[in-house]
Motif scaffolding. Sequence first.
Motif, mmCIF file in Angstrom:
data_model
loop_
_atom_site.group_PDB
_atom_site.id
_atom_site.type_symbol
_atom_site.label_atom_id
_atom_site.label_comp_id
_atom_site.label_asym_id
_atom_site.label_seq_id
_atom_site.Cartn_x
_atom_site.Cartn_y
_atom_site.Cartn_z
ATOM 1 N N ALA A 37 -0.283 75.812 90.559
ATOM 2 C CA ALA A 37 -0.858 76.822 89.655
ATOM 3 C C ALA A 37 -0.229 78.197 89.884
ATOM 4 O O ALA A 37 -0.037 78.968 88.940
ATOM 5 C CB ALA A 37 -2.380 76.887 89.841
ATOM 6 N N LEU A 38 0.125 78.479 91.154
ATOM 7 C CA LEU A 38 0.718 79.788 91.474
ATOM 8 C C LEU A 38 2.153 79.903 90.975
ATOM 9 O O LEU A 38 2.735 80.981 90.980
ATOM 10 C CB LEU A 38 0.680 80.023 92.991
ATOM 11 N N MET A 39 2.737 78.783 90.576
ATOM 12 C CA MET A 39 4.112 78.776 90.059
ATOM 13 C C MET A 39 4.137 78.755 88.536
ATOM 14 O O MET A 39 5.190 78.520 87.936
ATOM 15 C CB MET A 39 4.866 77.550 90.581
ATOM 16 N N GLU A 40 2.976 78.957 87.917
ATOM 17 C CA GLU A 40 2.942 79.005 86.444
ATOM 18 C C GLU A 40 3.480 80.362 85.969
ATOM 19 O O GLU A 40 3.382 81.361 86.692
ATOM 20 C CB GLU A 40 1.494 78.832 85.947
ATOM 21 N N PRO A 41 4.033 80.405 84.737
ATOM 22 C CA PRO A 41 4.529 81.683 84.207
ATOM 23 C C PRO A 41 3.438 82.758 84.249
ATOM 24 O O PRO A 41 2.269 82.471 83.987
ATOM 25 C CB PRO A 41 4.888 81.335 82.752
ATOM 26 N N GLY A 42 3.846 83.975 84.621
ATOM 27 C CA GLY A 42 2.900 85.094 84.663
ATOM 28 C C GLY A 42 2.309 85.304 86.049
ATOM 29 O O GLY A 42 1.711 86.343 86.323
ATOM 30 N N GLN A 43 2.491 84.332 86.956
ATOM 31 C CA GLN A 43 1.931 84.472 88.309
ATOM 32 C C GLN A 43 2.899 85.272 89.188
ATOM 33 O O GLN A 43 4.111 85.049 89.144
ATOM 34 C CB GLN A 43 1.710 83.089 88.940
ATOM 35 N N GLU A 44 2.315 86.159 90.017
ATOM 36 C CA GLU A 44 3.143 86.990 90.911
ATOM 37 C C GLU A 44 4.017 86.155 91.839
ATOM 38 O O GLU A 44 5.144 86.530 92.163
ATOM 39 C CB GLU A 44 2.236 87.835 91.813
ATOM 40 N N VAL A 45 3.466 85.018 92.304
ATOM 41 C CA VAL A 45 4.229 84.177 93.236
ATOM 42 C C VAL A 45 5.502 83.670 92.564
ATOM 43 O O VAL A 45 6.579 83.679 93.163
ATOM 44 C CB VAL A 45 3.352 83.006 93.743
ATOM 45 N N ASP A 47 7.113 85.123 90.131
ATOM 46 C CA ASP A 47 8.035 86.264 90.004
ATOM 47 C C ASP A 47 8.789 86.493 91.311
ATOM 48 O O ASP A 47 9.996 86.730 91.323
ATOM 49 C CB ASP A 47 7.267 87.550 89.636
ATOM 50 N N GLU A 48 8.047 86.411 92.412
ATOM 51 C CA GLU A 48 8.675 86.664 93.710
ATOM 52 C C GLU A 48 9.715 85.582 94.058
ATOM 53 O O GLU A 48 10.775 85.878 94.606
ATOM 54 C CB GLU A 48 7.585 86.712 94.788
ATOM 55 N N VAL A 49 9.380 84.336 93.719
ATOM 56 C CA VAL A 49 10.316 83.230 93.981
ATOM 57 C C VAL A 49 11.598 83.441 93.162
ATOM 58 O O VAL A 49 12.713 83.277 93.662
ATOM 59 C CB VAL A 49 9.650 81.866 93.654
ATOM 60 N N VAL A 50 11.436 83.856 91.904
ATOM 61 C CA VAL A 50 12.606 84.069 91.032
ATOM 62 C C VAL A 50 13.420 85.272 91.518
ATOM 63 O O VAL A 50 14.652 85.226 91.540
ATOM 64 C CB VAL A 50 12.153 84.229 89.560
ATOM 65 N N ASP A 59 13.511 77.661 83.222
ATOM 66 C CA ASP A 59 14.081 77.022 82.031
ATOM 67 C C ASP A 59 13.927 77.970 80.834
ATOM 68 O O ASP A 59 13.439 79.100 80.993
ATOM 69 C CB ASP A 59 13.440 75.642 81.785
ATOM 70 N N ALA A 60 14.318 77.500 79.651
ATOM 71 C CA ALA A 60 14.330 78.373 78.476
ATOM 72 C C ALA A 60 12.934 78.906 78.155
ATOM 73 O O ALA A 60 12.778 80.012 77.622
ATOM 74 C CB ALA A 60 14.893 77.603 77.284
ATOM 75 N N ALA A 61 11.907 78.130 78.510
ATOM 76 C CA ALA A 61 10.531 78.553 78.209
ATOM 77 C C ALA A 61 9.940 79.425 79.324
ATOM 78 O O ALA A 61 8.771 79.803 79.270
ATOM 79 C CB ALA A 61 9.660 77.313 77.996
ATOM 80 N N GLY A 62 10.755 79.755 80.344
ATOM 81 C CA GLY A 62 10.258 80.615 81.426
ATOM 82 C C GLY A 62 9.469 79.852 82.477
ATOM 83 O O GLY A 62 8.787 80.441 83.313
ATOM 84 N N ARG A 63 9.589 78.533 82.468
ATOM 85 C CA ARG A 63 8.868 77.726 83.459
ATOM 86 C C ARG A 63 9.805 77.376 84.612
ATOM 87 O O ARG A 63 11.012 77.254 84.430
ATOM 88 C CB ARG A 63 8.340 76.429 82.835
ATOM 89 N N LEU A 64 9.176 77.203 85.801
ATOM 90 C CA LEU A 64 9.968 76.871 86.984
ATOM 91 C C LEU A 64 10.599 75.491 86.848
ATOM 92 O O LEU A 64 9.925 74.514 86.506
ATOM 93 C CB LEU A 64 9.047 76.882 88.212
#
Length: 201
Positions: A37-45, A47-50, A59-64
């Motif tokens: 859940a913390l790796m879903e788009p919009g989550q701070e975690v 963003d930090e991983v990226v 991916d193109a949809a902004g998902r991990l």
Amino acid sequence: MRHLALTGGIGSGKSTVATFFAERGATIIDADAISRALMEPGQEVLDEVVDTFGEHLLDAAGRLDRAALANIVFNDNEARERLNGIVHPAVRSESARLREEALAADPDHAVIIQDIPLLVETGQADQFDGVIVVDTDHDTRLQRLVEARGMEVEDAQARISAQATDEQRRDVADWIIDNSGPLDSTEDQVAAVWTELTEDQ
Ligand code: ADP
């Protein structure tokens, strides 16, 4: 309040049993589900991983892209430690928040069940008021992993063999739920454990 651990080998039906407890009012804390859940788009975690490992993980949809992340950390201990350094504290604080929320809602009777696949392997059994083990015979687990989850037989077998043995899990159990049979038999056993957990509170 009771704080219990739920464990079982891969394919034993641990998630299925967790759902039966949740339906009766238990709070389930599942670190794997929290980290997803913390790796879903919009989550701070996320963003930090990226920021740490690069935009190409999205991916193109902004998902991990989980496979891309797994590739980076698979053979690189330093990268894995950096990833864990981002994800683990966030999972711990979300787990603590869920515990606090359950306690605040029902301080005397809350039943909090922590779902920990590798409880035995990581030596955490002593940290809980009790341990519930889901026990399912080897061939049934293998069959469910292949038929219900679509794994290759060799992969399923390798994953089972890499974990603790059924005997080792039984050794730390306060309750054993046998999930080798039909689901209604499993649910009856969950109901019996739930009665024990809640009747003397
Ligand atoms: P785990 O979380 O321990 O890896 P799951 O709860 O995901 O295991 O169960 C593995 C698979 O077996 C799932 O597809 C699930 O629907 C199925 N399953 C679980 N328990 C039973 C059962 N008693 N009878 C038939 N299928 C089951």
